[in-house]
Design a protein around this motif. Structure first.
Motif, PDB file in Angstrom:
ATOM      1  N   LYS A  62       0.814  -1.222   0.000  1.00  0.00           N
ATOM      2  CA  LYS A  62       0.000   0.000   0.000  1.00  0.00           C
ATOM      3  C   LYS A  62       0.847   1.271   0.000  1.00  0.00           C
ATOM      4  N   MET A  63       2.148   1.180   0.317  1.00  0.00           N
ATOM      5  CA  MET A  63       3.042   2.339   0.240  1.00  0.00           C
ATOM      6  C   MET A  63       2.445   3.555   0.970  1.00  0.00           C
ATOM      7  N   GLU A  64       2.197   3.385   2.253  1.00  0.00           N
ATOM      8  CA  GLU A  64       1.616   4.474   3.050  1.00  0.00           C
ATOM      9  C   GLU A  64       2.631   5.608   3.124  1.00  0.00           C
TER      10      GLU A  64
ATOM     11  N   GLN B 159       1.789  11.007   4.723  1.00  0.00           N
ATOM     12  CA  GLN B 159       1.188  12.320   4.536  1.00  0.00           C
ATOM     13  C   GLN B 159      -0.305  12.286   4.861  1.00  0.00           C
ATOM     14  N   ARG B 160      -0.887  11.099   4.780  1.00  0.00           N
ATOM     15  CA  ARG B 160      -2.342  11.002   4.928  1.00  0.00           C
ATOM     16  C   ARG B 160      -2.733  11.030   6.401  1.00  0.00           C
ATOM     17  N   LYS B 161      -4.005  11.404   6.641  1.00  0.00           N
ATOM     18  CA  LYS B 161      -4.530  11.417   7.997  1.00  0.00           C
ATOM     19  C   LYS B 161      -5.739  10.500   8.072  1.00  0.00           C
TER      20      LYS B 161
ATOM     21  N   MET C 171      13.689   4.166  -3.157  1.00  0.00           N
ATOM     22  CA  MET C 171      12.311   4.609  -3.305  1.00  0.00           C
ATOM     23  C   MET C 171      11.887   5.528  -2.168  1.00  0.00           C
ATOM     24  N   GLU C 172      11.097   6.520  -2.522  1.00  0.00           N
ATOM     25  CA  GLU C 172      10.572   7.482  -1.544  1.00  0.00           C
ATOM     26  C   GLU C 172       9.047   7.349  -1.516  1.00  0.00           C
ATOM     27  N   PRO C 173       8.395   8.037  -0.579  1.00  0.00           N
ATOM     28  CA  PRO C 173       6.932   7.903  -0.492  1.00  0.00           C
ATOM     29  C   PRO C 173       6.185   8.313  -1.762  1.00  0.00           C
ATOM     30  N   ALA C 174       6.820   9.040  -2.669  1.00  0.00           N
ATOM     31  CA  ALA C 174       6.137   9.479  -3.883  1.00  0.00           C
ATOM     32  C   ALA C 174       5.990   8.365  -4.915  1.00  0.00           C
ATOM     33  N   ILE C 175       6.492   7.165  -4.616  1.00  0.00           N
ATOM     34  CA  ILE C 175       6.244   6.037  -5.512  1.00  0.00           C
ATOM     35  C   ILE C 175       4.844   5.500  -5.215  1.00  0.00           C
ATOM     36  N   SER C 176       4.080   5.239  -6.260  1.00  0.00           N
ATOM     37  CA  SER C 176       2.673   4.876  -6.098  1.00  0.00           C
ATOM     38  C   SER C 176       2.474   3.556  -5.375  1.00  0.00           C
ATOM     39  N   THR C 177       1.259   3.365  -4.902  1.00  0.00           N
ATOM     40  CA  THR C 177       0.821   2.080  -4.359  1.00  0.00           C
ATOM     41  C   THR C 177       1.123   0.982  -5.376  1.00  0.00           C
TER      42      THR C 177
ATOM     43  N   TYR D  51       5.586  -0.340  -9.376  1.00  0.00           N
ATOM     44  CA  TYR D  51       5.773  -0.992 -10.671  1.00  0.00           C
ATOM     45  C   TYR D  51       7.051  -0.446 -11.298  1.00  0.00           C
TER      46      TYR D  51
ATOM     47  N   ASN E 279      -2.481   9.981  -7.995  1.00  0.00           N
ATOM     48  CA  ASN E 279      -1.979   8.841  -7.236  1.00  0.00           C
ATOM     49  C   ASN E 279      -1.097   7.923  -8.068  1.00  0.00           C
TER      50      ASN E 279
ATOM     51  N   VAL F  25      11.497  11.433  -5.264  1.00  0.00           N
ATOM     52  CA  VAL F  25      10.652  10.352  -5.754  1.00  0.00           C
ATOM     53  C   VAL F  25      11.425   9.043  -5.734  1.00  0.00           C
ATOM     54  N   GLY F  26      12.652   9.086  -6.194  1.00  0.00           N
ATOM     55  CA  GLY F  26      13.449   7.876  -6.201  1.00  0.00           C
ATOM     56  C   GLY F  26      14.724   8.084  -6.977  1.00  0.00           C
TER      57      GLY F  26
ATOM     58  N   THR G 175       8.089   3.872 -14.274  1.00  0.00           N
ATOM     59  CA  THR G 175       7.419   3.545 -13.029  1.00  0.00           C
ATOM     60  C   THR G 175       6.195   4.433 -12.892  1.00  0.00           C
ATOM     61  N   ARG G 176       5.545   4.357 -11.753  1.00  0.00           N
ATOM     62  CA  ARG G 176       4.366   5.186 -11.498  1.00  0.00           C
ATOM     63  C   ARG G 176       4.594   5.961 -10.223  1.00  0.00           C
ATOM     64  N   ILE G 177       4.276   7.254 -10.272  1.00  0.00           N
ATOM     65  CA  ILE G 177       4.565   8.091  -9.114  1.00  0.00           C
ATOM     66  C   ILE G 177       3.334   8.858  -8.656  1.00  0.00           C
ATOM     67  N   ARG G 178       3.448   9.431  -7.453  1.00  0.00           N
ATOM     68  CA  ARG G 178       2.383  10.248  -6.889  1.00  0.00           C
ATOM     69  C   ARG G 178       2.748  11.715  -7.056  1.00  0.00           C
TER      70      ARG G 178
ATOM     71  N   CYS H  80      -1.983  13.012  -2.600  1.00  0.00           N
ATOM     72  CA  CYS H  80      -1.367  12.926  -1.281  1.00  0.00           C
ATOM     73  C   CYS H  80      -2.402  12.748  -0.166  1.00  0.00           C
TER      74      CYS H  80
END
Lengths: 109, 138
Positions: free
Chosen positions: A30-32, A35-37, A66-72, A75, B59, B85-86, B101-104, B136
């Protein structure tokens, strides 16, 4: 997040020596982002996969930080050179210390 | 110096354009860039960043970056609360120095890709992505 994590990797079954092949990887996570509440306004703590590596017979192909900006469900699609028959190993490192691995062997003809 | 009305207008337009031209990265993004490059100058070169012009859902925004010969590529989303991001480090068996890849993305912003070449120089590419719904949470 140690439940329901399932790596999926797509590698061709065979290649010619020295050929460049495309690899696709996906892992359910889920890659939390941290940032979410939640409903009460409390920050949901970060829980992500922070590193992914792909090796072929012990030699590195790609190493991703990888940082949190990688999507759930992270891929990745990348390319690798296949010098000989062998095995690709894929490793994902979770924030909570878990390590997920998968491997795929490839034949050379 | 006497300026005609036409010249004054042209001057004003020019000044506005100058002020808007440089892509303003946030301070946090600047820190990330400095940590990656060590303060070295970033030039332009053979690097392509493929991102959608409009992303409906922030997302999962598919991005692809290709920098032939690069040793490492860092992706930055300059408008995110945490712009990193990475970083993709390519090993000896990397078939091509490209990855997708896919990013937020939190909102409409510039996405930056900076590649470190084996000789220690840096090149970058950027793309503006319009985001309809930010990625986010709230």
């Amino acid at each position: 997040m140690a439940s329901g994590v399932k790596p999926r990797v797509k590698v061709p079954k065979s290649a010619t020596a020295g050929e460049t092949i495309t690899i696709k990887t996906l892992i359910s996570h889920k890659m939390e982002s941290g940032q979410r509440k939640d409903g009460d306004g409390n920050v949901i703590p970060r829980s992500i996969i922070n590193r992914f590596t792909c090796d072929f017979n012990g030699e590195n192909v790609v190493d991703v930080t990888m940082e949190p900006a990688i999507s759930t469900n992270p891929y990745f699609q990348f390319e690798a050179t296949v010098p000989a028959a062998g095995e690709f190993t894929f490793t994902w490192y979770d924030d909570d210390g878990d390590v997920y691995t998968d491997s795929k062997s490839i034949a050379v003809n | 110096m006497n300026l005609t009305r036409r010249e004054t207008l042209a001057l004003g337009l020019g000044a506005t354009a100058l002020a808007l031209l440089p892509i303003r990265a946030s301070a946090a993004a600047d820190d990330q860039i400095a940590a990656f490059t060590g303060g070295a100058d970033i030039g332009t070169g053979d690097i392509t960043l493929t991102a959608p012009e409009i992303a409906e859902n922030g997302n999962t925004v598919p991005v692809a970056v290709n920098a032939p010969g690069a040793a490492a590529i860092m992706l930055l989303a300059t408008g995110n609360p945490n712009p990193a991001v990475g970083t993709f480090n390519f090993g000896p068996l990397a078939g091509s120095h490209s990855v997708s890849t896919r990013i937020r993305l939190a909102g409409t912003q510039d996405v930056l890709a900076i590649a470190r070449m084996p000789d220690g120089s840096f090149i970058q590419a950027s793309a503006t992505v319009k985001v309809t719904i930010g990625g986010c949470g709230g």
